[in-house]
Write an enzyme that holds these catalytic residues in place. Sequence first.
Site, PDB file in Angstrom:
ATOM      1  N   HIS A   1     -20.798  23.422  46.525  1.00  0.00           N
ATOM      2  CA  HIS A   1     -19.772  22.397  46.717  1.00  0.00           C
ATOM      3  C   HIS A   1     -19.829  21.326  45.627  1.00  0.00           C
ATOM      4  O   HIS A   1     -18.826  20.977  45.012  1.00  0.00           O
ATOM      5  CB  HIS A   1     -19.971  21.774  48.102  1.00  0.00           C
TER       6      HIS A   1
ATOM      7  N   ARG B   1      -9.890  32.251  58.174  1.00  0.00           N
ATOM      8  CA  ARG B   1     -10.049  31.272  57.082  1.00  0.00           C
ATOM      9  C   ARG B   1      -8.745  30.589  56.765  1.00  0.00           C
ATOM     10  O   ARG B   1      -7.681  31.208  56.822  1.00  0.00           O
ATOM     11  CB  ARG B   1     -10.473  31.976  55.787  1.00  0.00           C
TER      12      ARG B   1
ATOM     13  N   TYR C   1      10.682   8.544  22.402  1.00  0.00           N
ATOM     14  CA  TYR C   1       9.215   8.540  22.467  1.00  0.00           C
ATOM     15  C   TYR C   1       8.705   8.026  23.807  1.00  0.00           C
ATOM     16  O   TYR C   1       9.442   7.372  24.557  1.00  0.00           O
ATOM     17  CB  TYR C   1       8.623   7.688  21.335  1.00  0.00           C
TER      18      TYR C   1
ATOM     19  N   MET D   1     -11.031  22.590  54.162  1.00  0.00           N
ATOM     20  CA  MET D   1     -10.612  23.002  55.501  1.00  0.00           C
ATOM     21  C   MET D   1     -11.638  23.981  56.064  1.00  0.00           C
ATOM     22  O   MET D   1     -12.697  24.160  55.501  1.00  0.00           O
ATOM     23  CB  MET D   1      -9.225  23.596  55.436  1.00  0.00           C
TER      24      MET D   1
ATOM     25  N   ARG E   1      -8.858  34.335  42.872  1.00  0.00           N
ATOM     26  CA  ARG E   1      -7.902  33.267  42.546  1.00  0.00           C
ATOM     27  C   ARG E   1      -8.154  32.851  41.102  1.00  0.00           C
ATOM     28  O   ARG E   1      -9.217  33.130  40.556  1.00  0.00           O
ATOM     29  CB  ARG E   1      -8.068  32.071  43.479  1.00  0.00           C
TER      30      ARG E   1
ATOM     31  N   CYS F   1       7.348   2.308  27.705  1.00  0.00           N
ATOM     32  CA  CYS F   1       5.996   1.805  27.472  1.00  0.00           C
ATOM     33  C   CYS F   1       5.298   1.347  28.752  1.00  0.00           C
ATOM     34  O   CYS F   1       4.196   0.832  28.714  1.00  0.00           O
ATOM     35  CB  CYS F   1       5.996   0.698  26.429  1.00  0.00           C
TER      36      CYS F   1
ATOM     37  N   LYS G   1      -4.805  32.267  49.032  1.00  0.00           N
ATOM     38  CA  LYS G   1      -5.752  33.322  49.430  1.00  0.00           C
ATOM     39  C   LYS G   1      -5.009  34.516  50.022  1.00  0.00           C
ATOM     40  O   LYS G   1      -5.253  35.657  49.647  1.00  0.00           O
ATOM     41  CB  LYS G   1      -6.737  32.731  50.456  1.00  0.00           C
TER      42      LYS G   1
ATOM     43  N   SER H   1      12.996  -0.272  25.056  1.00  0.00           N
ATOM     44  CA  SER H   1      11.776   0.370  25.544  1.00  0.00           C
ATOM     45  C   SER H   1      11.710   0.092  27.041  1.00  0.00           C
ATOM     46  O   SER H   1      11.728  -1.063  27.465  1.00  0.00           O
ATOM     47  CB  SER H   1      10.561  -0.211  24.826  1.00  0.00           C
TER      48      SER H   1
ATOM     49  N   GLY I   1     -13.390  23.970  50.197  1.00  0.00           N
ATOM     50  CA  GLY I   1     -14.293  23.346  51.155  1.00  0.00           C
ATOM     51  C   GLY I   1     -13.661  22.269  52.020  1.00  0.00           C
ATOM     52  O   GLY I   1     -14.333  21.653  52.825  1.00  0.00           O
TER      53      GLY I   1
HETATM   54  C1  PEP Z   1       6.332  -2.873  32.008  1.00  0.00           C
HETATM   55  O1  PEP Z   1       6.754  -3.773  32.724  1.00  0.00           O
HETATM   56  O2  PEP Z   1       6.477  -1.675  32.240  1.00  0.00           O
HETATM   57  C2  PEP Z   1       5.599  -3.222  30.778  1.00  0.00           C
HETATM   58  C3  PEP Z   1       5.215  -2.281  29.929  1.00  0.00           C
HETATM   59  O3  PEP Z   1       5.266  -4.506  30.601  1.00  0.00           O
HETATM   60  P1  PEP Z   1       4.044  -5.226  31.358  1.00  0.00           P
HETATM   61  O4  PEP Z   1       3.267  -4.165  32.062  1.00  0.00           O
HETATM   62  O5  PEP Z   1       3.280  -5.918  30.306  1.00  0.00           O
HETATM   63  O6  PEP Z   1       4.781  -6.146  32.290  1.00  0.00           O
END
Ligand code: PEP
Length: 874
Positions: A453, A91, A849, A102, A335, A829, A21, A762, A100
Amino acid sequence: MKFVYSFKDGNKEMKDLLGGKGANLAEMTTIGLPVPQGFTVTTAACNEFYNNDETLWDELKTEIFEELKKLEEITGKTFGSLDKPLLVSVRSGAKISMPGMMDTILNLGLNDEVAESLAKITENPRFVYDSYRRFIQMFSDVVMGVPKHIFEDVLTDEKSKKGYRYDTELTTDDLKKIVAEFKELYKKEIGENFPQEPREQLLNAVHAVFSSWNNDRAIMYRDINGIAHDLGTAVNVQSMVFGNMGDDCGTGVAFTRNPSTGEKKLMGEFLMNAQGEDVVAGIRTPVPIAKLNEVNPGAYDEFVNVCKTLEGHYKDMQDIEFTIENKKLYLLQTRNGKRTAQAALKIAIEMFEEGLITKDQALMRIEPKQLDQLLHPTFDKQSLENAKMIASGLAASPGAATGKIFFTAESASKNAKDNQKVILVRTETSPEDLEGMVAAEGILTSRGGRTSHAAVVARGMGKCCVCGCEDIYVDEKNLQFEVNGKVYKEGDYISIDGSTGKIYDGIVETNDASLSENFNTLMKWADDRRKLQVRTNADTPNDAANAIKFGAEGIGLCRTEHMFFEETRISAIREMIVASSKTEREVALEKLLPFQKEDFIGIFKVMKEKPVTIRLLDPPLHEFLPKDDEEIKELADNMNISYELLKNQVTSLHEFNPMLGHRGCRLAISYPEIAVMQTRAIIEAAIAVKKEEGYDVKPEIMIPLVGNITELTFIEKVVKEVADSIIKESGVELNYLYGTMIEVPRGALTSDEIAQTAEFFSFGTNDLTQMTYGFSRDDANKFINDYKVKGVFDTDPFVSIDETGVGKLMKIAVDLGRKTRPNIKLGICGEHGGDPKSIDFCNRLGLNYVSCSPFRVPIARLAAAQAVIKQEQK
Ligand code: PEP
Ligand code: MG
């Protein structure tokens, strides 16, 4: 160090120090827009305040009074003077806006004498006493912690005694009486007279705003929105302009484009003869901004021009607060406006087309997590046709919600925790309702506009909200609402549509979201920029198909144990787990094989030639063992063995720390027949699909929880022997990869050895985080929140990768893995694969990936593009 800046000394780049602000008030001052002047006490002062036992120190007070003196010179008004009294607003304003959360105090500088004199000078005593009563109430609430409602009750009583509906009907005498009563109340609550010295009022107000940085709701808001707790808030002290001086005055808020839909059209609302908080608090329902053109065409035209200037200057949609004092327009704030995901996409794309911003800027404009909103449900057409509409209000935040109504935040959140779908119904919401709003499917209020709000907060959360629904009468005391003579009580079902504002009786079925053209355009832009591929974690053909719709380029993790969660299958896997001999286990595995094969065929068909990483069984035993006697009895019957025998077996399998127990590759080493069965299922399914459909399917067999190369080579022998002999026998040419998860710290540290066997890694960052920190995945939520609140952690390491520790292990694994096998395929993963901050890290690490749940695939695509843009900007 300078702790106080005049608006003339700052600019929009100084958000860290001046808050959003303050920085924007300074910027608007510099570009010559009509801003009531003032000064900002910095966020650094707020942090110093907390280092200083929450007190204001002398040098800071001196600096504040020096700036105050300059403000008096600029305005020609003086604090506490009877001829030309200066009144100010105080303010909060943090770097990242926390609407809203603070506190704000208006009309500061008023006291009995100033009020009396100002009433004469302005010849408008009504306005003066209206301002004074507001000031006493706000000061008492914000600075002294006297509950607002005590004052509201006096006001409501007075109105009902006189038979008034609106505050504007109160006369000067009414207001004088209310002021006297408010002061009495103050004395009763605090034990002292209401402070009459403006400088004392000011310092107390600054103190209170700094303190409000750490009120419960502000802390919760920061937690929900991932805002750091050590940023601190600035305090803006600004000379007052008055929207409540009469009918040629008013106040309002407006967005330069529609924040719900993104349409390029001014949208906002205002109230004549009112002060700022009336619009936002939803006490009176404001009128649309276009009406200002009828009431005051001059101010309207000027406002339209200001909007254009501001949008052009900031190159983004602006959310503007303004006040008109005696026909003259003043800007109190601008803003970048909060917006729905739908609006964010439309605005970003159209601003690119208008030449205001580049494609990269457009991509950076969208908060990846916001895309979640586009995946929200709408009402099923058919079900809607049969639904009975009972009322309509303002369409404040899109989406469709059905649920049981509850009238307090506590009951809404309690019932939501019991797995009920809940609609929170309130006259209006306030920050205290946050917990209930978070828990609810949707929010309905009977008062307040699109900028109230409820509307602002719901939109931020991407939650369906209808507000200002004046058709309904909410009776919060008796926990019910009434519409057209019908009463709806707690627990009754209604359905609300945040995109149309319509309210329906009972349950209306919902449909999943469909994705718009703008979504596709933006995703395409993201795909053109990103380097990381985005795969999905999917265990069923259905999930896989969903993920492909969202743009998944492969499966990064198929958790085979999840394929057995279903009622009909769980007993087969339990039989396998509790088997007391190889023969028994092989019988159970024979039962599992057809299920597995059938699922893999389904998945390969959906994924066609996209890679599919299938992880061999990794069941934490406690998730799969029968839990009580009844389940044991049932399983014993199925297995044709005695209850006692099975009970003994289950007891012997009990582990004290199942997360570090007999799971992952350890299971396949004890019982290679499991790996044999799973390999058979994978390879036979792949061959079947290749034969039937002609797809060049790409299975990748992944071994979990490997910490030592010898574990991986032991299982490699088992897997390859089975796989290669089935392939050979089939006469089909099938290539598959053999790789591992890196989720045990020892695995990461020895990944040069592991890469001799593994063709891909992975990162299982769920387990890697668990084992690096020694925090149990299942129990850490009990204390991580304390860590965050106490500033020990900024973020939960199970949500965003801990780059310093877990990230270091990943970096080691990437470097060592590539040293042994330069073209090794690297992915992630764990849950972090769908978290934008972690995706940024994975991009910097140069992984191939990320893999995340289907609904997070679009988020990951955008986050991966943003990661590249950020890297290039450095
Ligand atoms: C992990 O451990 O990050 C994973 C993907 O395997 P899980 O969550 O099945 O243990
Ligand atoms: Mg794991």
